[in-house]
Design an enzyme around this catalytic site. Structure first.
Site, mmCIF file in Angstrom:
data_model
loop_
_atom_site.group_PDB
_atom_site.id
_atom_site.type_symbol
_atom_site.label_atom_id
_atom_site.label_comp_id
_atom_site.label_asym_id
_atom_site.label_seq_id
_atom_site.Cartn_x
_atom_site.Cartn_y
_atom_site.Cartn_z
ATOM 1 N N THR A 20 64.501 7.384 18.023
ATOM 2 C CA THR A 20 64.015 6.318 18.539
ATOM 3 C C THR A 20 65.099 5.219 18.208
ATOM 4 O OG1 THR A 20 62.547 5.340 17.217
ATOM 5 C CG2 THR A 20 61.751 6.679 19.114
ATOM 6 N N THR B 138 62.068 11.468 15.081
ATOM 7 C CA THR B 138 60.774 11.441 14.331
ATOM 8 C C THR B 138 59.849 12.197 15.354
ATOM 9 O OG1 THR B 138 61.019 9.171 13.951
ATOM 10 C CG2 THR B 138 58.568 10.079 14.295
#
Ligand code: DGL
Length: 329
Positions: A93, A13
């Site tokens: 993540t 991200t």
């Protein structure tokens, strides 16, 4: 004098882009290059001398053992260069907690290695990536970070790779360690309050330079009404081990015990872990591990137990020694 920090881009991200600034959770990930990420944060230039490279560009849910080995070897080579003071990895993540633990156990250096991601893409309102990356570079540049193994920096916190897990699909405070972070980054200064208690980096038997493949280990997630065939699937896939993410303190439903015993008979190591998110699993507590020749985690989350078992099996097949590793690392 400014530190020399190598940055390795792998996607996630932090390298994402949404269609609009209000797309904080729906966006394309792993599309912005590490050079573009860095050039979007001019404040970084005053922190350290940066050299960046794009090693991978993919969501971390796609990371397989070969990606861990590729990343580990590249970091190891960078750490061996005298002029490199630390390494920062930008990473998705989702599995950052697995990659960080793998690096924590296999890199052989006192130099700081920091893995960093973000929960919102750079295109969003209030993105967290720029400050996370700024803080990660600060942490990697700080002499106070030497000898602490691999660290994960997020939301102003510095976590040890051993303990940190992702706990939310969208919140900025997603990263949690059961015993709290090692420290914080406040106003451009890392502040440490704790040390990692368990052995890592120089104190482990694993060197990334000596590992060319990792045995496969599967995780089976327990739930009420689980079909024992879930365990059989891992056994039949001829993996080397099963981490059973059991309910509570490592409880195994009566009708699943036989499948796990069969797995052990067929040569797979069986580790009882817990799906609860924290706490220890007691050996010979809920199940007679000595009798069944099973293992238990200390307090490692199932995904960390998988990383540790894969590494352990590169050097050891004796159950007592494998068990000792779960209590040491
Ligand atoms: N695709 C997910 C990953 O790379 C995005 C999640 C994130 O980076 O926050 O892990």
């Amino acid at each position: 004098m400014k530190a020399n920090i190598a940055i390795i881009g792998t996607g996630g991200t932090i390298a994402g882009r949404g269609e609009s600034s209000v797309n904080t959770s729906a966006y394309a990930c792993s599309v912005v290059s590490v050079d573009e990420i860095l050039s979007g944060i001019p404040e970084l230039a005053s922190l350290a001398n940066l050299q960046a490279e794009q090693l991978l560009q993919m969501g971390s849910e796609n990371f397989a053992t070969e990606h861990l080995l590729l990343l580990g070897s590249r970091i190891s080579r960078l750490l061996q260069q005298d002029h490199v003071d630390g390494v920062v990895v930008t990473h998705g993540t989702d599995t950052i907690d697995e990659t960080a633990y793998f690096l924590h156990l296999t890199l052989k250096s006192m130099k700081p290695v920091v893995v960093v991601g973000s929960m919102r893409p750079p295109s969003a309102l209030s993105p967290d990536g720029p400050l996370n990356l700024y803080n990660a570079i600060l942490v990697a540049s700080s002499p106070a970070s030497r000898g602490k193994g691999t660290l994960v920096v997020s939301n102003d916190e510095i976590h040890t790779a051993r303990d940190v897990v992702k706990t939310s699909t969208f919140k900025l405070e997603s990263f949690r360690s059961p015993y709290g972070p090692l420290g914080y980054v406040v106003e451009g200064m890392p502040r440490y309050y704790r040390e990692p208690a368990r052995s890592h980096t120089l104190e482990t038997p694993w060197s990334i330079e000596e590992i060319d493949r990792l045995p496969e280990v599967g995780i089976v997630y327990a739930h009420g009404g689980i079909d024992a065939g879930m365990v059989d699937a891992v056994t039949n896939a001829r993996m080397s081990g099963i981490v059973y993410a059991a309910t509570g303190n490592g409880n195994v439903a009566e009708h699943v015990v036989g499948a796990l015993l069969r797995a052990r008979r067929e040569g797979l190591h069986v580790v009882r872990a817990s799906r609860t998110g924290s706490g220890v699993v007691i050996r010979n507590g809920a199940q007679p591990d000595d009798k069944y020749d099973w293992l238990v985690v200390d307090d490692q989350a199932p995904q960390k137990a998988r990383i540790l078992l894969m590494l352990a099996l590169t050097r050891e097949a004796r159950s007592a020694e494998l068990q000792r590793m779960f209590h040491r690392y």
